[in-house]
Scaffold this motif. Structure first.
Motif, mmCIF file in Angstrom:
data_model
loop_
_atom_site.group_PDB
_atom_site.id
_atom_site.type_symbol
_atom_site.label_atom_id
_atom_site.label_comp_id
_atom_site.label_asym_id
_atom_site.label_seq_id
_atom_site.Cartn_x
_atom_site.Cartn_y
_atom_site.Cartn_z
ATOM 1 N N LYS A 127 0.982 -1.222 -0.470
ATOM 2 C CA LYS A 127 0.227 -0.207 0.096
ATOM 3 C C LYS A 127 0.873 0.885 -0.142
ATOM 4 C CE LYS A 127 -3.335 2.013 2.836
ATOM 5 N NZ LYS A 127 -4.711 1.920 4.398
ATOM 6 N N THR A 128 1.915 1.516 1.177
ATOM 7 C CA THR A 128 2.912 2.400 0.784
ATOM 8 C C THR A 128 3.784 2.521 -0.686
ATOM 9 O OG1 THR A 128 3.581 1.674 2.914
ATOM 10 C CG2 THR A 128 4.646 3.875 2.586
ATOM 11 N N VAL A 129 3.777 1.422 -1.568
ATOM 12 C CA VAL A 129 3.839 1.215 -3.176
ATOM 13 C C VAL A 129 3.652 1.911 -3.603
ATOM 14 C CG1 VAL A 129 5.883 0.293 -4.513
ATOM 15 C CG2 VAL A 129 5.990 -0.362 -2.401
ATOM 16 N N GLN A 130 2.371 1.611 -3.326
ATOM 17 C CA GLN A 130 1.440 2.098 -4.584
ATOM 18 C C GLN A 130 0.826 3.204 -4.280
ATOM 19 O OE1 GLN A 130 -2.070 -0.488 -3.229
ATOM 20 N NE2 GLN A 130 -0.769 -2.258 -4.640
ATOM 21 N N GLU A 131 1.046 4.576 -3.316
ATOM 22 C CA GLU A 131 1.605 5.184 -2.524
ATOM 23 C C GLU A 131 2.318 6.411 -3.055
ATOM 24 O OE1 GLU A 131 1.441 8.390 0.740
ATOM 25 O OE2 GLU A 131 1.152 6.579 1.659
ATOM 26 N N GLY A 132 3.254 5.437 -3.372
ATOM 27 C CA GLY A 132 4.398 6.332 -4.037
ATOM 28 C C GLY A 132 4.214 6.604 -5.060
ATOM 29 N N GLN A 133 3.970 4.936 -5.976
ATOM 30 C CA GLN A 133 3.577 5.560 -7.856
ATOM 31 C C GLN A 133 2.354 6.496 -7.395
ATOM 32 O OE1 GLN A 133 2.386 1.215 -7.642
ATOM 33 N NE2 GLN A 133 4.642 0.943 -8.488
ATOM 34 N N ARG A 134 1.564 6.815 -6.998
ATOM 35 C CA ARG A 134 0.405 8.113 -7.521
ATOM 36 C C ARG A 134 0.892 8.787 -7.536
ATOM 37 N NH1 ARG A 134 -2.760 4.256 -4.260
ATOM 38 N NH2 ARG A 134 -2.641 5.015 -2.617
ATOM 39 N N GLN A 135 1.921 9.184 -6.208
ATOM 40 C CA GLN A 135 2.701 10.668 -5.985
ATOM 41 C C GLN A 135 4.290 11.020 -7.273
ATOM 42 O OE1 GLN A 135 4.084 11.203 -2.213
ATOM 43 N NE2 GLN A 135 2.396 10.373 -1.479
ATOM 44 N N GLY A 136 4.347 9.995 -7.623
ATOM 45 C CA GLY A 136 4.818 9.813 -8.945
ATOM 46 C C GLY A 136 7.128 9.412 -7.976
ATOM 47 N N GLN A 137 6.528 8.510 -7.161
ATOM 48 C CA GLN A 137 8.123 8.594 -6.512
ATOM 49 C C GLN A 137 8.764 7.326 -6.643
ATOM 50 O OE1 GLN A 137 7.666 8.559 -2.392
ATOM 51 N NE2 GLN A 137 9.908 9.176 -2.098
ATOM 52 N N PHE A 138 7.760 6.627 -7.252
ATOM 53 C CA PHE A 138 8.176 5.457 -7.652
ATOM 54 C C PHE A 138 7.563 4.922 -8.894
ATOM 55 C CE2 PHE A 138 7.986 3.831 -2.841
ATOM 56 C CZ PHE A 138 9.218 3.818 -2.545
ATOM 57 N N ALA A 139 8.607 4.065 -9.596
ATOM 58 C CA ALA A 139 7.847 3.712 -10.790
ATOM 59 C C ALA A 139 6.950 2.845 -11.191
ATOM 60 C CB ALA A 139 9.314 2.591 -11.314
ATOM 61 N N PRO A 140 5.714 2.869 -11.443
ATOM 62 C CA PRO A 140 5.044 2.701 -12.603
ATOM 63 C C PRO A 140 4.863 0.818 -12.220
ATOM 64 C CG PRO A 140 4.767 3.958 -14.276
ATOM 65 C CD PRO A 140 6.089 4.090 -13.449
ATOM 66 N N GLU A 141 5.820 0.291 -12.829
ATOM 67 C CA GLU A 141 6.161 -0.612 -13.095
ATOM 68 C C GLU A 141 6.313 -1.739 -12.171
ATOM 69 O OE1 GLU A 141 9.266 0.768 -14.279
ATOM 70 O OE2 GLU A 141 8.169 1.595 -14.677
ATOM 71 N N LEU A 142 6.272 -1.004 -11.069
ATOM 72 C CA LEU A 142 6.670 -1.677 -9.814
ATOM 73 C C LEU A 142 5.607 -2.552 -9.252
ATOM 74 C CD1 LEU A 142 9.229 0.743 -7.590
ATOM 75 C CD2 LEU A 142 9.700 -1.220 -8.898
ATOM 76 N N ASP A 143 5.726 -3.497 -8.705
ATOM 77 C CA ASP A 143 4.750 -4.424 -7.786
ATOM 78 C C ASP A 143 5.105 -4.138 -6.753
ATOM 79 O OD1 ASP A 143 3.317 -6.497 -7.072
ATOM 80 O OD2 ASP A 143 3.110 -6.886 -9.065
ATOM 81 N N GLY A 144 3.370 -3.314 -5.973
ATOM 82 C CA GLY A 144 3.598 -3.322 -4.772
ATOM 83 C C GLY A 144 3.602 -4.435 -3.707
ATOM 84 N N GLU A 145 2.888 -6.002 -4.058
ATOM 85 C CA GLU A 145 3.102 -6.879 -2.957
ATOM 86 C C GLU A 145 4.479 -7.458 -3.281
ATOM 87 O OE1 GLU A 145 1.056 -8.714 -1.993
ATOM 88 O OE2 GLU A 145 -0.688 -7.086 -1.315
ATOM 89 N N GLU A 146 5.216 -7.244 -4.568
ATOM 90 C CA GLU A 146 6.373 -8.008 -4.873
ATOM 91 C C GLU A 146 7.265 -6.966 -3.989
ATOM 92 O OE1 GLU A 146 7.306 -8.000 -8.942
ATOM 93 O OE2 GLU A 146 6.067 -10.029 -8.740
ATOM 94 N N ILE A 147 7.603 -5.803 -3.639
ATOM 95 C CA ILE A 147 8.259 -5.259 -3.182
ATOM 96 C C ILE A 147 8.114 -5.397 -1.750
ATOM 97 C CG2 ILE A 147 9.059 -2.739 -3.117
ATOM 98 C CD1 ILE A 147 9.714 -3.545 -5.828
ATOM 99 N N GLY A 148 6.987 -5.596 -1.599
ATOM 100 C CA GLY A 148 6.916 -5.791 0.079
ATOM 101 C C GLY A 148 7.167 -7.136 0.388
ATOM 102 N N ALA A 149 7.164 -8.245 -0.626
ATOM 103 C CA ALA A 149 7.814 -9.982 -0.255
ATOM 104 C C ALA A 149 9.321 -9.278 -0.193
ATOM 105 C CB ALA A 149 7.454 -10.504 -1.094
#
Length: 188
Positions: A127-149
Motif C-alpha cells: 500500500k505504501t509503494v502504491q501511494e508512492g507510485q501515485r505521487q510519482g515517487q516509485f516507477a509505475p511498473e513496480l508491483d507493490g506486493e512484490e516489493i513488500g515480499a
C-alpha cells in the motif's frame, strides 16, 4: 502483573529464544515464577498458551509496522524508517523464527498468526509503494506486493545472515542494498 500475563510474557520470550519445540511447560513456569498448576488453570495447555503468546507478539509487530508505514514522511521515507528501525538483529525475528519450528508449521492454529502477520506487513508495504507510485515517487511498473515480499525477505534473510556471522553488519548491508534499489530517482 497477573499470573496469566506473566505466563504469556514468559512464553513470548522463550519462544523467541528457544522456539516452540525448545519451550517446555517447566521452563515457562520457572520464567513466570508461577506454580505448577498455574498454566493449566489459565490455559488448556502449552499450545493454548503459545497461541496467546504468538498472537500478542504478532499484534505488536503489526502495530509497529502500521505506525511506521502510516506515519509521517514520503512513502520511501516510511519504508526506509521501517527497514532502519531498531531491532535486536542477533536474536532474529520473534515471528519469522517460528517458521523454522516444525511443530508450529504443522499446526494450522499456531501457524495462522505467523502467516497473518507476514501477510499484513507485506500488504502495508504494498500500500505504501502504491501511494508512492501515485505521487510519482516509485516507477509505475513496480508491483507493490512484490516489493513488500522483497522487503520482508530482506529483513528475514538479514536476520539469518547476521545470526550466522554473529554480527549485525550483514543485516545492515542487506537493508542498505535494498534501499539503494528503492531510492527514488530524480529526472535529469
Amino acid at each position: 502483573m497477573s499470573t496469566s500475563e506473566r505466563l504469556i510474557e514468559s512464553t513470548r520470550e522463550l519462544l523467541w529464544e528457544r522456539g516452540y519445540v525448545g519451550t517446555s511447560p517447566k521452563a515457562i513456569l520457572e520464567r513466570a515464577g508461577a506454580g505448577q498448576g498455574s498454566m493449566y488453570h489459565h490455559f488448556r495447555g502449552k499450545p493454548d498458551l503459545a497461541l496467546a503468546a504468538i498472537r500478542r507478539t504478532a499484534d505488536e509487530l503489526c502495530a509497529t509496522a502500521e505506525r511506521v508505514l502510516a506515519g509521517p514522511g514520503t512513502p520511501f521515507e516510511r519504508i526506509e524508517t521501517y527497514l532502519l528501525r531498531e531491532r535486536d538483529v542477533l536474536r532474529g525475528c520473534p515471528i519469522g523464527r517460528l517458521t523454522m519450528d516444525p511443530d508450529v508449521i504443522a499446526s494450522d492454529e499456531l501457524r495462522a498468526p505467523v502467516d497473518e502477520t507476514i501477510t499484513r506487513i507485506r500488504q502495508l508495504i504494498a500500500k505504501t509503494v502504491q501511494e508512492g507510485q501515485r505521487q510519482g515517487q516509485f516507477a509505475p511498473e513496480l508491483d507493490g506486493e512484490e516489493i513488500g515480499a522483497a522487503v520482508l525477505a530482506t529483513i528475514q534473510g538479514g536476520y539469518v545472515l547476521a545470526r550466522a556471522s554473529g554480527s549485525p553488519a550483514a543485516f545492515d548491508a542487506g537493508v542498505r542494498g535494498l534501499l539503494s534499489l528503492l531510492t527514488p530517482r530524480t529526472s535529469a
